[in-house]
Every structure is written in C-alpha cells, then in structure tokens.
Design an enzyme around this catalytic site. Sequence first.
Site, PDB file in Angstrom:
ATOM      1  N   GLY A  25      21.628 -37.068 -16.659  1.00 13.30           N
ATOM      2  CA  GLY A  25      23.034 -37.320 -15.238  1.00 13.30           C
ATOM      3  C   GLY A  25      21.957 -35.530 -15.048  1.00 13.30           C
ATOM      4  N   ASP A  50      12.500 -28.700 -13.757  1.00 13.70           N
ATOM      5  CA  ASP A  50      12.495 -29.727 -14.439  1.00 13.70           C
ATOM      6  C   ASP A  50      10.916 -30.348 -14.187  1.00 13.70           C
ATOM      7  OD1 ASP A  50      11.907 -32.405 -15.845  1.00 13.70           O
ATOM      8  OD2 ASP A  50      14.579 -33.137 -15.418  1.00 13.70           O
TER       9      ASP A  50
END
Length: 590
Positions: A25, A50
């Site tokens: 998360g 990412d």
Amino acid sequence: MHSLFNPKKMQLTPFLFFTGKGGVGKTSTACATAVALADQGKKVLLVSTDPASNLQDVLEVELTNEPRAISAVPNLYACNIDPEESARIYKENVVGPYRGKLPDAVLATMEEQLSGACTVEIAAFDEFSHLLADEKILDQYDHVLFDTAPTGHTLRLLQLPTAWSGFLEESTHGASCLGPLAGLEGKKEMYGKAVASLADREKTTLLLVARPDNSSLLEADRASAELKAIGIDNQLLIINGLLQTHRAEDRVSTAFYNRQRAALNKTPQALKQIMAYSLPFVSYSLTGIGNLRYLFSSSAVSASVIEEPSVKMDELPGLNQLIDDFSEKNTRVIFTMGKGGVGKTSIASAIAVGLSEKGNRVHLTTTDPAAHLAYTFQGSDAQDNLSISSINPEIEVERYKKAVLETAGSGLSAEELAYLQEDLESPCTEEIALFQAFAAVVEKSENEIVVIDTAPTGHTLLLLDSTEAYHKEMSRSTGDVPENVKKLLPRLRNPEETGVVIVTLAEATPVLEATRLQEDLKRAGIDPKWWVINQSLAATDTTDPVLRGRASSETKWIAEVNNELASKCAVIPWLHEEKIGYEQLKEFSL
C-alpha cells in the site's frame, strides 16, 4: 496498539520517501498523505518511480514525467516517472558505443546484465536525484513525496569510486547488474548531494510501509537496517491495513483479526525501536480523491462506496484442478513464482501433497528457512511418496560469492575489490546462486516430480544463458556455467517437462508485478500456464461489512487475470486457519 497515522497532526520533513514490499500500500498511503498535506494549504509534489506504478489509477488522472496540477486538489502536483524508459536509455548509453566493435554474444551479455531490477532502480534514482540535490525545489514545494525509495545496496554502489570507473568494462565475473555508470557520466556530484539529502534528518523522512503479516514486517526490518547502515536513520513505520474490529460470529473476520495481531506480536526487535503508526483496513478501494480523503477522516464511508462482488467465483477452477492438470500431463518440474507474502510456500506445499496423493513420487524444495517447511508439515508422519528439502539462501550465496571472489577477485586493487564485493550483494547474485542450487536438486531427482518454491526471473535465466554464449565466444571467463545449469535451462523452456505457477493476490500491485514477471519469463522463452489468485476474500462467505467491501474491489483484478493475463486461473479463498500438516494440506489440495 499503534496510534493512527495522520499527516494533518504531524510535523513532517520536506522530503518523504515511502518504501516497502510490493502490495503493502505504498502508493495509496503516499497519495492519501499528499492529498491531506495539500488540503492543509501546503504545496506538494508527488513523484512515483515504481515500475509497476498505479499512481494515475489512484489519482484518476493521466500523468507523465512532468509535474501536473491535480485539479481536484489545489496545491497538489504529481508526476509518474517511467524508470523502465530511463533504464532503456541508460542501457543504450552503456552498450551503444560497443555496437559493431564487439561480437553479438558479448553485446547480448552486456544488455542482459543491464536488464535487472538494479539497473531500473539506478535509472530511477537518476530521475529523482535532481529533486533532492536542487535547493530551488524546496522554494517551489513545501513537501516532495516519493513513492518508492532506493535500496541501501544501490546507494552503497553509488558511493564507491569504482562504480564510476571503467573497471566493469574489463570485468569477466559475469554477475553485474549495473555495469559502469558510463550512461550517467557527469552526475557524480549531483548523486553525492542527493545521498547527503537522504541522510539529512531535517530534510528527509523514510516511511517504511508494511502489512501486519510476517513477511512484510521482515522486509521492513531488512530495509530499515540496510538504510540505517548508510546514515538514513530518520524512519517511521506505518502498519497498513490493520483490521480495527471483528465480528465474533464471522469465522473469516475473527481469523483475519487474530492473525494480524499474532504477526504484530512477532515484529522484529529492531523494528520495535522505530516510531510506529497504523492505518485501518478499509472496506473501499483507495482510488479517487474522495476515497483518499476518507482515510484520514473521522467520518464513516458511505454504504454506496461498497459494491457486491460481481464475479461468479464458483465458475473458476480451484487448486485441485491445477493439480489434476499437472498430474495428467506428467509435468516433471513445477515452479511457484511471485512476490513475497502472496503464499508461494503454502501453494507449493499443497501442490506437492496433491501430486503425492495421486501416487507420484514428489520432491518439494524451497528457499524459505527450513523452519517454515518444518512448521508447515509439523506433526506429519513420513510419507513414502514425498521428500522435502530446504535450500539455505545465505549458505548458497556465500558459497557463490566465495567462488567468484577467488577467481574474478584475484589481482584486483583494494578499490576494485570493494566494488566487486558490493556488486555481489545484488538481487541477481542471490538468484544465480539459488538457481545453481535448484539445478543440483533437479539433477538428483530424475525419477521424481520436483516442486520448487521460488524460482529465478527471466532476467536471471537470460543472464545465465547469454553468459554461457559469452564464455564460448570470448574464452576469457573465470569458469563455465555448471553442467546441471546448462541442462536445466532448456528443460525450463520445455512446456512438456516444466510448469510455472504464478501466485498473486487480487490487488493492484501484486497483479501488476506478476504481469511484469510473466513478461520477463516470456522474454526468456518460458510461458506460464497457470496463475493462482490466493487469499481471496471475494471467494469467501464473510458477512463482515469491511471485508465484504474489500472483496468487491478484488473482482476487477480477478476478472483481469482470468480474462486477459492467464491461460488458466485458479482462485483460492482466504482461509480462516492455516493448513498445517500433511492431512490438512491434503484436504486443501483435493
């Protein structure tokens, strides 16, 4: 229990780095924090590096590598840097000058060495390091939030002088992920400033995001220690997805709650020394500005946010059908692959037991600590058809590093040896070492089905394969690829002999990362036929409103895996108790 994390009530540094295992998360936490700070009137820049980023999905806007104002949140700007593209450019800057000058096999080796996760990470660091090094950035923004932080391994490499030399152009040990930083010449000073900013407690905070489960907490502990060792010690821990209450009459809800508390009780001692906060397990998907604001709001989420699951779970195969398929096809080598925390070991154990129950001789091996398999099979009597072994990653990696240092390290200067030693700390080193250990197990088990928990990525397979070609072409290697590895590579590519099972969860990041893993394997000539969606709440009969709300958000990812990504997809419900012992695993698999 931990206090709730609420950035509205905290004094935070200008730079905030969110790091943790895939699927914990990070992105949703970073986005919710950015929105909360912007709502307070702070000017905020949110940056994702990412490779599997779903930042634009969470914010529900299209993003590029240039900061864009988020219209629904005054003062908030966001950009989604593509480290894969940065890595492609970096790789070409390194390899390009040698095209037409070196044999194709050598170029293939160089390209594959620069295709790993470490190269992507260094390219991403190049993209955001100017934000850390440029003092003017803090004149423009009150806070800059980074979704994904560099590892200690990458930062240590950047601090070694040899990383900036041509040493690796002459290196023959064949283990490097980075190669010389020729693609980033002229940036050493900027990198130095960036690393200094990371270690400045007045400027930077590292937020370690973890789930309340054992593997996630262990990863947070490892990352914490690794980054503390190089001076990044201003750290906070966020336990994400903690179920606040449970329904005593609901077995799934009760087990979920109790299992999380049990994991927290086993938090590594060093991690307990870090200031820790928690975020609640919520019934809704953390996408869209409204839902992000709910996370730090005292108001309850409206019932309209929660939708009933729409996927017909009873129409999807279970684990028993996957086992039947492998048994009928007489598949001899089976790998379970996926990110940590998705349940690979449990799935591998159940597959092994299921095949054993069908009369097959089966050998199960894993890179998890021996205690894990001993725990999984505790209280079980010896089985004639099933044998179990455990490969110790630390032992195998040390053995591999020692062999490389004894050969490639001979005659190096102290500085060059320091680089080689740090280079051998890369994830690729562990994969190659473990793959060699797996190859030895498979070679000794010609008369058994071999089930292997955790397998090498396509990048490592291609690296081994191209290194073999490189040895043949240049004849200047420190040694040949072991014979059992050479035999196993083509065996892995043969679907008549080998099956790969990708294990994932029905959540955004695990599915996105599993997708990249599948693409990686296909690049290496391996086509996974089965995906397993593990621990699915949508496949349970829970009546807990929070868990049912989350179950509805799973159906989107189950449908995508089943309809678009997997040739065959099995779904396993979230189990109210662990399957421990042979008899329970047999029940689970049949």
